[in-house]
Enzyme design. Sequence first.
Site, PDB file in Angstrom:
ATOM      1  N   HIS A  65      35.423  35.850  46.166  1.00 52.81           N
ATOM      2  CA  HIS A  65      34.433  34.977  45.510  1.00 52.81           C
ATOM      3  C   HIS A  65      33.368  34.486  46.492  1.00 52.81           C
ATOM      4  CE1 HIS A  65      36.729  34.736  41.726  1.00 52.81           C
ATOM      5  NE2 HIS A  65      37.793  34.716  42.494  1.00 52.81           N
ATOM      6  N   ASN A 138      38.370  33.117  35.743  1.00 50.67           N
ATOM      7  CA  ASN A 138      37.494  34.287  35.773  1.00 50.67           C
ATOM      8  C   ASN A 138      36.857  34.487  34.405  1.00 50.67           C
ATOM      9  OD1 ASN A 138      38.045  34.948  38.464  1.00 50.67           O
ATOM     10  ND2 ASN A 138      39.770  36.251  37.932  1.00 50.67           N
ATOM     11  N   TYR A 348      44.892  28.521  47.616  1.00 51.38           N
ATOM     12  CA  TYR A 348      43.514  28.036  47.546  1.00 51.38           C
ATOM     13  C   TYR A 348      43.276  26.860  48.487  1.00 51.38           C
ATOM     14  CZ  TYR A 348      42.017  31.008  43.680  1.00 51.38           C
ATOM     15  OH  TYR A 348      41.637  32.078  42.910  1.00 51.38           O
TER      16      TYR A 348
END
Length: 492
Positions: A65, A138, A348
């Site tokens: 990303h 997404n 993350y």
Amino acid sequence: MDPYKYRPSSSFNAPMWSTNSGAPVWNNDNSLTVGSRGPILLEDYHLVEKIADFDRERIPERVVHARGATAKGFFEVTHDVSHLTCADFLRAPGVQTPVIVRFSTVIHERGSPETLRDPRGFAIKFYTREGNWDLVGNNFPVFFIRDGMKFPDMVHALKPNPKTHIQENWRILDFFSHHPESLHMFTFLFDDIGVPADYRHMDGSGVNTYTLVNRAGKAHYVKFHWKPTCGVKSLLEEEAVTVGGTNHSHATKDLTDSIAAGNYPEWTFYIQTIDPDYEERFDFDPLDVTKTWPEDVVPLQPVGRLVLNRNIDNFFSENEQLAFCPGIIVPGVYYSDDKLLQTRIFSYSDTQRHRLGPNYLLLPANAPKCSHHNNHYDGLMNFMHRDEEVDYFPSRFDPAKHAPRYPIPSRTLNGRREKMVIEKENNFKQPGERYRSMDPARQERFINRWIDALSDPRLTHEIKAIWLSYWSQADKSLGQKLASRLSSKPSM
């Protein structure tokens, strides 16, 4: 404490040039030298500071990303869902919550064209009264793999060859030939919607299964969906070449220009819910991220709307420093035992600490807008000004106390420690159904994309045979068409 109050930019408004430490700079054009042609002196502190600052402007690129565009706006509740969740920001119709949204491509580098066939990221940070909620998803409702153990391998396979730095189909198809659960994702990626026309005309999905919990403690599995009010638009191959050849940042420009012109992008927010007590009724595992929940069985329920009405003020601070993590939730929203989600909760936040530092949540774009309090002190680049004398808990000198308890799922779990796949894999039914839902022309384009991918000269006969077997199990006619086209295609 207000994280904005003590930010360095609060006094960054002097009319004259200065160094980072505030000293006046009377010449920002010439270096300090011995005579007009002499060597530069190391004592030119302003020059050294300026060059050293420039040398460190770039931070580590997101491992996925990396290429993204950001905008701000609000989320408004339009339908009552208080029977499903005790989340404060969903408490009643009409409630608005400020948000920041980042759209992105997934695999390719920062600065790559926005017309490449690639999933798109759709991440929203809700600044609620009970803290931030990050819904990190997404544009497709499913994913390639169902277990986070394979995530690094998957990204490596999709990324360029480490020897040549070229993305190659043989590497991708070799890896996923070991993972038939990826078929469903490929029915989206190799479909016409594999290249969105722009970010405004694109669906969004939370992808993973989460849990909603109401005030009574009743839990429901939930899937989150975003549907653009202006419809979904995509680019076919020729269109993508034309658009990408004209402007490799076309989607970012479209988003920015639309908001600036007052043509605000809007999405309707839907949920699907399943009572965990009845999850065995399905022929798939509701926690399997490679599956969709059939809308005729689990209907979409409208919840609210997302409107983006403000462009960002600074790309670096509100895009590059913007950080999301599925682990950041609020009361009323909880995780599920979705194996990929469980991995993402750690991954993350860990990558943000590597990319931005341990205090990345103090950065203005990531900090909550509600009041908050804890004993997380110091660390690299901690710019929060704190004057407390008590940095421990509990204390009779500090009035801070525990927050009121809120409900979380209370299911009892039992089982043996083991590493194994889920029982209901059912890898081929939904990919076949999705292929058959396409009209003939769309099916033909899907087949052509697969013929192109399977024609990579480095793909072995064994790998091709595996893929033909997979697609035949999904849809017999699809497998036959692929086999026929490949056998008639001249070898390189």
